[in-house]
Design a protein around this motif. Structure first.
Motif, PDB file in Angstrom:
ATOM      1  N   TYR A  86      -7.592  28.330 -12.824  1.00 55.91           N
ATOM      2  CA  TYR A  86      -8.461  27.374 -13.505  1.00 55.91           C
ATOM      3  C   TYR A  86      -8.009  25.933 -13.293  1.00 55.91           C
ATOM      4  CZ  TYR A  86     -11.283  30.904 -15.819  1.00 55.91           C
ATOM      5  OH  TYR A  86     -12.159  31.923 -16.072  1.00 55.91           O
ATOM      6  N   ARG A  87      -6.801  25.743 -12.803  1.00 56.01           N
ATOM      7  CA  ARG A  87      -6.374  24.398 -12.457  1.00 56.01           C
ATOM      8  C   ARG A  87      -7.172  23.891 -11.251  1.00 56.01           C
ATOM      9  NH1 ARG A  87      -0.158  23.718 -11.214  1.00 56.01           N
ATOM     10  NH2 ARG A  87      -0.096  24.738 -13.270  1.00 56.01           N
ATOM     11  N   TYR A  88      -7.543  24.821 -10.375  1.00 56.29           N
ATOM     12  CA  TYR A  88      -8.309  24.455  -9.172  1.00 56.29           C
ATOM     13  C   TYR A  88      -9.816  24.536  -9.413  1.00 56.29           C
ATOM     14  CZ  TYR A  88      -3.929  24.554  -6.635  1.00 56.29           C
ATOM     15  OH  TYR A  88      -2.648  24.284  -6.205  1.00 56.29           O
ATOM     16  N   PHE A  89     -10.226  25.516 -10.214  1.00 56.59           N
ATOM     17  CA  PHE A  89     -11.638  25.690 -10.542  1.00 56.59           C
ATOM     18  C   PHE A  89     -11.729  25.810 -12.060  1.00 56.59           C
ATOM     19  CE2 PHE A  89     -11.093  27.264  -6.237  1.00 56.59           C
ATOM     20  CZ  PHE A  89     -12.115  26.612  -5.564  1.00 56.59           C
ATOM     21  N   PRO A  90     -12.153  24.751 -12.751  1.00 65.75           N
ATOM     22  CA  PRO A  90     -12.077  24.701 -14.212  1.00 65.75           C
ATOM     23  C   PRO A  90     -12.925  25.723 -14.959  1.00 65.75           C
ATOM     24  CG  PRO A  90     -13.303  22.826 -13.348  1.00 65.75           C
ATOM     25  CD  PRO A  90     -12.674  23.505 -12.178  1.00 65.75           C
ATOM     26  N   SER A  91     -13.836  26.379 -14.267  1.00 68.59           N
ATOM     27  CA  SER A  91     -14.664  27.406 -14.902  1.00 68.59           C
ATOM     28  C   SER A  91     -15.084  28.420 -13.852  1.00 68.59           C
ATOM     29  CB  SER A  91     -15.907  26.778 -15.542  1.00 68.59           C
ATOM     30  OG  SER A  91     -16.755  26.237 -14.535  1.00 68.59           O
TER      31      SER A  91
END
Length: 227
Positions: free
Chosen positions: A60-65
């Motif tokens: 989720y650090r790279y893709f928040p959702s």
């Protein structure tokens, strides 16, 4: 030179590889493509993270959702694999129309008739994510409209700039496109192997399509019909 102990060597092997952020993001996106193609878009991100060997918070650090990750999958598979050269193939009137359509659909089939593409498209439709509508809008604007314009030019009919494509014309092109797409559905959804090569099927479908399309085209303009 002193050699590291076996315990130290094992620790070095187990230690996660430090990756450049952009490289890790690309790895996550590629694995997401495979993961969702296999499990559908209902697949859990925690399972994807486990498969990647990373924590869910790191993912989720790279893709928040999850929605952001699905959008990246859409961009990677459906937008990123579209070739601008296809539009040039369709509209190049120095080449006979039938040869152009066969060239386009053979090349297009190589891109879409894959396990990932077909299954992701089907799963996206079943989840009603809106991805299919976006892709099909792009397909109509970049391919279907051009195909109809070129067919009209071939048979001396009004340009789509003067007379927009009719519902029947669009439906005929949909029929050709859907017939080719269905080859992938048979193989990757129904697990039914094709009994002949894809190119031969495409050639036959394009030939049949061109043999019937003339009957539903608009009438020739008066100036062209006078003899």
């Amino acid at each position: 030179m002193k050699q590291p102990s076996k315990a130290r060597a094992r620790a070095q092997i187990r230690e996660p590889q430090r990756l450049d952020p952009s490289e890790r993001e690309s790895i996550i996106a590629r694995e997401a493509v495979s993961f969702f193609a296999e499990h559908g878009f209902g697949g859990q991100t925690r399972e994807l993270a486990k498969r990647l060997g990373i924590t869910q918070p790191l993912l989720y650090r790279y893709f928040p959702s999850k929605e952001a990750l699905i959008e990246r999958v859409y961009q990677e598979v459906f937008v990123g694999r579209w070739k601008p050269s296809w539009e040039k193939i369709i509209t190049d009137r120095s080449v006979p129309l039938k040869a152009r359509l066969i060239h386009f659909y053979r090349d297009y089939a190589e891109v879409i008739l894959t396990y990932e593409w077909i299954r992701l498209f089907m799963f996206a439709g079943l989840r009603d994510l809106g991805l299919n509508a976006r892709y099909l809008k792009m397909l109509r604007e970049r391919a279907f409209e051009n195909v109809i314009e070129e067919i009209r030019a071939e048979y001396g009919r009004p340009s789509t700039g003067d007379l927009p494509a009719t519902v029947l014309e669009i439906e005929m092109v949909w029929g050709l496109h859907a017939a080719i797409f269905y080859l992938g559905v048979r193989k990757f959804i129904y697990s039914m192997p094709l009994e002949t090569d894809v190119n031969s099927i495409i050639d036959a479908k394009v030939t049949t399509f061109l043999g019937g399309i003339r009957s539903i085209l608009p009438a020739k303009v008066a100036a062209n019909s006078a003899t």
